[in-house]
Design a protein around this motif. Sequence first.
Motif, short mmCIF file in Angstrom:
data_model
loop_
_atom_site.label_atom_id
_atom_site.label_comp_id
_atom_site.label_asym_id
_atom_site.label_seq_id
_atom_site.Cartn_x
_atom_site.Cartn_y
_atom_site.Cartn_z
N PHE A 14 43.02 46.07 33.85
CA PHE A 14 42.18 47.21 34.20
C PHE A 14 42.99 48.03 35.20
O PHE A 14 43.16 47.60 36.34
N PHE A 17 45.49 46.25 37.59
CA PHE A 17 45.03 44.88 37.84
C PHE A 17 45.01 44.07 36.55
O PHE A 17 44.34 44.43 35.58
N ALA A 19 43.67 41.35 34.63
CA ALA A 19 42.48 40.48 34.69
C ALA A 19 42.69 39.21 33.87
O ALA A 19 42.22 38.14 34.24
N SER A 39 35.03 32.81 40.64
CA SER A 39 34.61 34.18 40.41
C SER A 39 35.82 35.11 40.33
O SER A 39 36.75 34.99 41.13
N GLY A 40 35.82 35.99 39.35
CA GLY A 40 36.86 36.99 39.24
C GLY A 40 38.13 36.51 38.55
O GLY A 40 39.13 37.22 38.54
N CYS A 41 38.11 35.31 37.97
CA CYS A 41 39.34 34.78 37.37
C CYS A 41 39.56 35.30 35.96
O CYS A 41 40.58 35.02 35.35
N GLY A 42 38.61 36.03 35.41
CA GLY A 42 38.82 36.62 34.08
C GLY A 42 38.05 35.94 32.96
O GLY A 42 38.29 36.21 31.79
N LYS A 43 37.08 35.11 33.31
CA LYS A 43 36.31 34.40 32.28
C LYS A 43 35.50 35.38 31.43
O LYS A 43 35.57 35.35 30.20
N SER A 44 34.73 36.23 32.10
CA SER A 44 33.88 37.17 31.35
C SER A 44 34.74 38.11 30.52
O SER A 44 34.38 38.44 29.39
N THR A 45 35.85 38.54 31.07
CA THR A 45 36.74 39.44 30.34
C THR A 45 37.21 38.76 29.05
O THR A 45 37.24 39.38 27.98
N GLU A 160 27.67 32.49 31.58
CA GLU A 160 26.89 31.93 32.68
C GLU A 160 25.39 32.08 32.45
O GLU A 160 24.67 32.64 33.29
N1 LIG Z 1 35.61 47.21 33.59
C1 LIG Z 1 36.38 46.78 34.60
N2 LIG Z 1 37.10 47.66 35.33
C2 LIG Z 1 37.90 47.23 36.33
N3 LIG Z 1 38.04 45.95 36.70
C3 LIG Z 1 37.36 45.03 36.02
C4 LIG Z 1 36.49 45.39 34.93
N4 LIG Z 1 35.94 44.26 34.44
C5 LIG Z 1 36.45 43.26 35.18
N5 LIG Z 1 37.30 43.70 36.12
C6 LIG Z 1 38.05 42.89 37.07
O1 LIG Z 1 38.69 41.87 36.39
C7 LIG Z 1 38.61 40.64 37.07
C8 LIG Z 1 38.03 39.58 36.19
O2 LIG Z 1 36.69 39.93 35.88
P1 LIG Z 1 35.73 38.98 35.09
O3 LIG Z 1 34.43 39.69 34.98
O4 LIG Z 1 36.39 38.54 33.85
O5 LIG Z 1 35.59 37.77 36.11
P2 LIG Z 1 34.75 36.43 35.96
O6 LIG Z 1 35.73 35.33 35.89
O7 LIG Z 1 33.78 36.56 34.86
O8 LIG Z 1 34.01 36.38 37.35
P3 LIG Z 1 32.48 36.02 37.69
O9 LIG Z 1 32.40 34.53 37.72
O10 LIG Z 1 32.31 36.61 39.05
O11 LIG Z 1 31.62 36.65 36.65
C9 LIG Z 1 37.76 40.90 38.32
O12 LIG Z 1 38.62 40.99 39.43
C10 LIG Z 1 37.09 42.21 38.04
O13 LIG Z 1 36.97 42.94 39.24
#
Ligand SMILES: Nc1ncnc2c1ncn2[C@@H]1O[C@H](COP(=O)(O)OP(=O)(O)OP(=O)(O)O)[C@@H](O)[C@H]1O
Lengths: 358, 263
Positions: A14, A17, A19, A39-45, A160
Amino acid sequence: MELDVEFVGVTKSFGDFVAVDNISFSVAKGSFFSLLGPSGCGKSTTLRMTSGFEHPDSGQLRIAGQEMAGVAPYRRPTNMVFQRWALFPHMTAAENVAFGLEVERTPRREMRERVAQALALVGLSEFSHRKPGQLSGGQMQRVALARALVKRPKVLLLDEPLGALDLKLRTQMQLELKRIQREVGTTFIYVTHDQGEAMTMSDHIAVMNKGRIEQIDTPQTIYDRPATRFVAGFIGNANIAPLEIESVAGREAKVRSGGLSFVISDVDGATPGKGHMALRYERIRLGAAAAQAPLRFKADVRDVIFAGSVVQYVLALADGPLELLAEQSHEGGGALLSRGDRVDVGWEPNAPRLFAGG
Amino acid sequence: MTYAFAAPLITFFEYSFYRFRRGRLEQVFTLDTYSRFLFDSYYHVVIYDTLRMATIVTLLSLAIGYPLAYALYRINRPAIQRWLALLIFSPILVSVVVRSYGWIVLLSDQGPVNWLLLRFGVLAEPATLVFNLFGVVISLTHVFLPFVVFPIFSSLTRLDPALKEAAEDLGANWWTTFRRVTFPLSLPGVVAGAQIAFTLALGAFVTPAMLGGGRVLVLPLQVYNATTDINWPVAAVGGMALLVISMVAVAAFNRLLKYSEAR
Ligand SMILES: Nc1ncnc2c1ncn2[C@@H]1O[C@H](COP(=O)(O)OP(=O)(O)OP(=O)(O)O)[C@@H](O)[C@H]1O
Ligand SMILES: [Mg+2]
């Protein structure tokens, strides 16, 4: 083994960054696969790339053998259970579940049957006429699950889904999810930052950190043989202590920490120099039990933490700078150690995991 | 505050029971004016025209306002979004009189709109676009647009973006997602916007007066004409009728709002 989902060197940024950083993994058909990480490790992405809401910058993504580049979310054989469920507030539970079938123009009769089946599967038949506003968190969670499963996806993605539930309900839903997964035989990819949740449900877990996958293994292997210092620290409770690796012979290493010197066995790829060991709380034996351990030391009890089913001791080893936390299960009765006591401590040579590097 | 609001109303209410005869006000209690209002077809036409104009204006405002609100919501470039919002808001910043003259110039037989229509062969001769209902509707819609766009926009922004993703994930394309999820959930904004546009249109006076060319005799104009004739009872009854119609409309819209919000 048939693979339902394959990631090959997938990267997603992104802006500047990164992700998700060059990850590869594959998920066997019909298995329960978890993406676990802080949190923020990129799982949701990663999950959103699977469902088609995000697109990889590079790498390949295949679902059931089909390349997914350029395939819109509504054409993918995946369905998602969203983090906060995302139920349609103006539709009843049954209408929510029926939505995906109506869109497909499923014949009315079949649709009614499948909706009823899905609601029965999640145990919500009596609530089919309620709107989300009239359902509890646990019930909404079930509707979301039924709504996704009724589409009979090849892969069910769960982000989650239990995050917003209280502890009791979570534990109950974990068992239920596992039951449902066995019953329908669909491939589940489950995202969580809760290691206990991943452990109880998964066939395989991918532990993620800062956009990378640190280890993919069965829950037991991840617990017993963490591949990296991060995994050792993230999963379960472990003492992580710096030490010097003096020599390595085969799978045995001689290590030193201050005046303490001992052997660690079952080592994977260590080289002399700086290193860390990870020693689980419950692998440390105390008192009489320590007498039979191959490695024995003396320690002073610095603190006692009583937590019901277990008791934790903060121990300072007599001959070195190591301070360790040890955990003993508490069976009721029996005298606990107290602060200031001097005790024998010991562990098996294969109890600590050794990781090279500062 | 209550007094300032109630006093003129009470006075007006009182006047509505007097009688106006041969250019003179007679202070006797009578229901004559009311019964004329209720049974004289002249007044029926006035009320019908008023409701018709308000309805057309409301529908047109929604038809133009909804797509505008949706566009405003979907634009994800903040700079463009701000400019578009300002543009939509701008009619309110201009005085009614100036705006009305503007529309007279634009819509007149020799005005730019007719010139364009003739130039591109859409019409053979100039259309009458002003000094009739058309001109009034266009001008009122223009001012009411912001009152319609912003409530809709705000109810769109309150939507959980995950709902759209959920619909898409379940196999819905853009149109189905809009029809089944986005639009139904934005209805409270639509109803709120319609309520404002409709009640404002009911009370509109300057625009029908300037752009109606005497052919758009709505209730507020009728009231105004009565006052210039110092026919206070007719003006008062007209005012009361306007008040009652507005209150009924507000109540109906409130019911609709509650219904559209029911989950
Ligand atoms: N649309 C976006 N634009 C910019 N940055 C993003 C976007 N989506 C995710 N990120 C960044 O990418 C990184 C990974 O996001 P992601 O949502 O995959 O984390 P996660 O592992 O699911 O965390 P959580 O457990 O908090 O949900 C985060 O640092 C987030 O800020
Ligand atoms: Mg997430």
